[in-house]
Design a protein around this motif. Structure first.
Motif, PDB file in Angstrom:
ATOM      1  N   LEU A  81       0.865  -1.191   0.000  1.00  0.00           N
ATOM      2  CA  LEU A  81       0.000   0.000   0.000  1.00  0.00           C
ATOM      3  C   LEU A  81       0.897   1.235   0.000  1.00  0.00           C
ATOM      4  O   LEU A  81       1.779   1.371   0.856  1.00  0.00           O
ATOM      5  CB  LEU A  81      -0.922   0.014   1.228  1.00  0.00           C
ATOM      6  CG  LEU A  81      -1.936   1.162   1.225  1.00  0.00           C
ATOM      7  CD1 LEU A  81      -2.971   0.984   0.121  1.00  0.00           C
ATOM      8  CD2 LEU A  81      -2.659   1.277   2.567  1.00  0.00           C
ATOM      9  N   ASP A  82       0.696   2.104  -1.002  1.00  0.00           N
ATOM     10  CA  ASP A  82       1.558   3.284  -1.155  1.00  0.00           C
ATOM     11  C   ASP A  82       0.865   4.593  -0.810  1.00  0.00           C
ATOM     12  O   ASP A  82       1.519   5.538  -0.379  1.00  0.00           O
ATOM     13  CB  ASP A  82       2.062   3.359  -2.607  1.00  0.00           C
ATOM     14  CG  ASP A  82       2.870   2.145  -2.983  1.00  0.00           C
ATOM     15  OD1 ASP A  82       4.061   2.089  -2.621  1.00  0.00           O
ATOM     16  OD2 ASP A  82       2.299   1.214  -3.597  1.00  0.00           O
ATOM     17  N   LYS A 135       7.040   3.848   2.896  1.00  0.00           N
ATOM     18  CA  LYS A 135       7.292   5.300   2.989  1.00  0.00           C
ATOM     19  C   LYS A 135       6.261   6.022   2.129  1.00  0.00           C
ATOM     20  O   LYS A 135       6.586   6.874   1.292  1.00  0.00           O
ATOM     21  CB  LYS A 135       8.716   5.631   2.551  1.00  0.00           C
ATOM     22  CG  LYS A 135       9.762   5.176   3.547  1.00  0.00           C
ATOM     23  CD  LYS A 135      10.528   6.377   4.062  1.00  0.00           C
ATOM     24  CE  LYS A 135      11.394   6.008   5.250  1.00  0.00           C
ATOM     25  NZ  LYS A 135      11.756   7.140   6.079  1.00  0.00           N
ATOM     26  N   GLY A 136       5.020   5.642   2.317  1.00  0.00           N
ATOM     27  CA  GLY A 136       3.932   6.139   1.480  1.00  0.00           C
ATOM     28  C   GLY A 136       3.395   7.473   1.940  1.00  0.00           C
ATOM     29  O   GLY A 136       4.048   8.195   2.706  1.00  0.00           O
ATOM     30  N   ASN A 137       2.214   7.802   1.484  1.00  0.00           N
ATOM     31  CA  ASN A 137       1.636   9.093   1.863  1.00  0.00           C
ATOM     32  C   ASN A 137       0.118   9.056   1.910  1.00  0.00           C
ATOM     33  O   ASN A 137      -0.528   8.160   1.368  1.00  0.00           O
ATOM     34  CB  ASN A 137       2.168  10.210   0.970  1.00  0.00           C
ATOM     35  CG  ASN A 137       1.699  10.076  -0.456  1.00  0.00           C
ATOM     36  OD1 ASN A 137       0.641  10.563  -0.822  1.00  0.00           O
ATOM     37  ND2 ASN A 137       2.476   9.360  -1.276  1.00  0.00           N
ATOM     38  N   ILE A 138      -0.403  10.078   2.610  1.00  0.00           N
ATOM     39  CA  ILE A 138      -1.847  10.210   2.817  1.00  0.00           C
ATOM     40  C   ILE A 138      -2.292  11.545   2.214  1.00  0.00           C
ATOM     41  O   ILE A 138      -1.577  12.549   2.355  1.00  0.00           O
ATOM     42  CB  ILE A 138      -2.169  10.205   4.336  1.00  0.00           C
ATOM     43  CG1 ILE A 138      -1.778   8.859   4.964  1.00  0.00           C
ATOM     44  CG2 ILE A 138      -3.644  10.518   4.595  1.00  0.00           C
ATOM     45  CD1 ILE A 138      -1.911   8.806   6.488  1.00  0.00           C
ATOM     46  N   ASN A 181      -0.901  15.256   3.276  1.00  0.00           N
ATOM     47  CA  ASN A 181      -1.257  16.522   2.629  1.00  0.00           C
ATOM     48  C   ASN A 181      -2.742  16.550   2.290  1.00  0.00           C
ATOM     49  O   ASN A 181      -3.460  15.586   2.564  1.00  0.00           O
ATOM     50  CB  ASN A 181      -0.422  16.691   1.349  1.00  0.00           C
ATOM     51  CG  ASN A 181       1.046  16.914   1.643  1.00  0.00           C
ATOM     52  OD1 ASN A 181       1.428  17.952   2.183  1.00  0.00           O
ATOM     53  ND2 ASN A 181       1.887  15.921   1.316  1.00  0.00           N
ATOM     54  N   ALA A 182      -3.177  17.636   1.675  1.00  0.00           N
ATOM     55  CA  ALA A 182      -4.595  17.758   1.326  1.00  0.00           C
ATOM     56  C   ALA A 182      -4.766  18.441  -0.028  1.00  0.00           C
ATOM     57  O   ALA A 182      -3.913  19.216  -0.458  1.00  0.00           O
ATOM     58  CB  ALA A 182      -5.312  18.575   2.401  1.00  0.00           C
ATOM     59  N   SER A 241       7.001  15.100  -4.999  1.00  0.00           N
ATOM     60  CA  SER A 241       6.576  15.936  -3.865  1.00  0.00           C
ATOM     61  C   SER A 241       7.213  15.467  -2.564  1.00  0.00           C
ATOM     62  O   SER A 241       6.639  15.665  -1.499  1.00  0.00           O
ATOM     63  CB  SER A 241       5.063  15.870  -3.710  1.00  0.00           C
ATOM     64  OG  SER A 241       4.430  16.384  -4.826  1.00  0.00           O
ATOM     65  N   ARG A 242       8.387  14.859  -2.627  1.00  0.00           N
ATOM     66  CA  ARG A 242       8.915  14.214  -1.415  1.00  0.00           C
ATOM     67  C   ARG A 242       9.245  15.198  -0.302  1.00  0.00           C
ATOM     68  O   ARG A 242       9.383  14.810   0.852  1.00  0.00           O
ATOM     69  CB  ARG A 242      10.113  13.311  -1.742  1.00  0.00           C
ATOM     70  CG  ARG A 242      11.416  14.001  -1.968  1.00  0.00           C
ATOM     71  CD  ARG A 242      12.499  12.998  -2.326  1.00  0.00           C
ATOM     72  NE  ARG A 242      13.812  13.643  -2.230  1.00  0.00           N
ATOM     73  CZ  ARG A 242      14.657  13.460  -1.233  1.00  0.00           C
ATOM     74  NH1 ARG A 242      14.351  12.623  -0.268  1.00  0.00           N
ATOM     75  NH2 ARG A 242      15.806  14.096  -1.216  1.00  0.00           N
ATOM     76  N   ALA A 243       9.306  16.503  -0.645  1.00  0.00           N
ATOM     77  CA  ALA A 243       9.586  17.505   0.394  1.00  0.00           C
ATOM     78  C   ALA A 243       8.314  18.192   0.901  1.00  0.00           C
ATOM     79  O   ALA A 243       8.384  19.106   1.708  1.00  0.00           O
ATOM     80  CB  ALA A 243      10.550  18.548  -0.149  1.00  0.00           C
ATOM     81  N   ILE A 244       7.158  17.738   0.424  1.00  0.00           N
ATOM     82  CA  ILE A 244       5.909  18.407   0.819  1.00  0.00           C
ATOM     83  C   ILE A 244       5.143  17.573   1.839  1.00  0.00           C
ATOM     84  O   ILE A 244       4.766  16.429   1.573  1.00  0.00           O
ATOM     85  CB  ILE A 244       4.992  18.655  -0.403  1.00  0.00           C
ATOM     86  CG1 ILE A 244       5.721  19.486  -1.477  1.00  0.00           C
ATOM     87  CG2 ILE A 244       3.713  19.369   0.026  1.00  0.00           C
ATOM     88  CD1 ILE A 244       4.885  19.750  -2.724  1.00  0.00           C
TER      89      ILE A 244
END
Ligand code: NAD
Length: 260
Positions: A81-82, A135-138, A181-182, A241-244
């Motif tokens: 799951l990413d 190391k995923g994101n939401i 993020n949103a 977007s790895r810095a956001i």
């Protein structure tokens, strides 16, 4: 190889509107998608179109176990799951504080806050363990109502402000492993539901009137469709977007620069 080839995304409310547009765009980019939604028909249409590239789960975002089921099936089938996108939401139809009875407001609170706020929390909580591994994101679908008044009535506006708070706190707590993020869409032509307890207090607006109102309010004069918002989701989910983290991108025809 494209960035999202073989990646696995879990989204709530993906059977319709903005969620559906996001689902289509990630599938086009080669991702696998797992959807939790309460719309049986909407899910069936997606399954029919995409077959094994999608998992469709009929359920309710207010039930934590439905998210657990979705995450389990995503990982069992697609191996990872990413990205988790919290998107399923309901609306209060701009119900005016002064015009609604306390009883209806109380009923509306339970329903709307549970879906719009607890639903986002539940999905993030159920996904976290797997997102840490990749190391995923939401990404949260918020709204201009998360920043300023008149994007809804009191409960919708309160719920969208709460989503922003939740997003920022999670971004802080989950760094450095998981970015949060949103995307903040402006008024968009979808079938966003007004919750039952508030229906007697609001005026139903037809799509033409809605389109005119959206167009008049934003500086770019766009009556936005769900497809107009997919860009920021693809960007925030990507390694570009790895810095956001802790950020909300407005996709609102410039509404935010008017202040209202
Ligand atoms: P929509 O009604 O087309 O899509 C919402 C989806 O969420 C539907 O498929 C619905 O079945 C699902 N859903 C609702 N409650 C659920 C629950 N309890 N459990 C599972 N699924 C549930 O509406 P939309 O406009 O695409 O809304 C998506 C998101 O965008 C919401 O968070 C909304 O607040 C936000 N948003 C919409 C607008 C707009 O003007 N349409 C503007 C800004 C933000």
């Amino acid at each position: 190889m494209a960035e999202f080839d073989g990646r696995s995304l879990y989204i709530t409310g993906g059977a319709s509107g903005i969620g559906r547009a996001v689902v289509d765009s990630f599938l086009k980019e080669g991702a696998y998608v797992t959807i939790l939604d309460r719309s049986k028909d909407g899910l069936a249409a997606i399954k029919e179109q995409y077959g094994e590239q999608v998992i469709c789960i009929e359920g309710d975002v207010t039930h934590f176990e439905d998210h657990e089921k979705a995450v389990y099936q995503a990982v069992e089938t697609f191996g990872r799951l990413d990205v988790f996108i919290a998107n399923a939401g309901v609306f209060d139809g701009f119900a005016k504080f002064e015009n609604v009875t306390a009883e209806a407001m109380n009923d509306a609170y339970e329903l709307l806050m549970n879906i719009n706020v607890k639903g986002y929390f539940n999905g993030a909580k159920a996904s976290l363990h797997e997102l840490k591994k990749t190391k995923g994101n939401i990404i949260f679908t918020v709204s201009g109502a998360g920043f300023y008044p008149d994007g809804g009535g009191v409960w919708y506006t309160a719920s969208k402000h709460a989503q922003i708070g939740l997003m920022r706190q999670l971004a802080f707590e989950l760094a450095p492993d998981v970015r949060v993020n949103a995307v903040s869409p402006g008024g968009t032509l979808t079938s966003l539901n007004v919750i039952t307890p508030l229906r007697p207090f609001v005026k139903e607006i037809d799509n033409d009137t809605k389109a005119k109102s959206i167009k008049t309010r934003n500086p770019l004069r766009i009556a936005m469709n769900a497809d107009d918002h997919v860009g920021p989701y693809l960007l925030l989910a990507s390694s570009k977007s790895r810095a956001i983290t802790g950020e909300a991108i407005s996709s609102d025809g410039g509404l935010a620069i008017r202040g209202l």
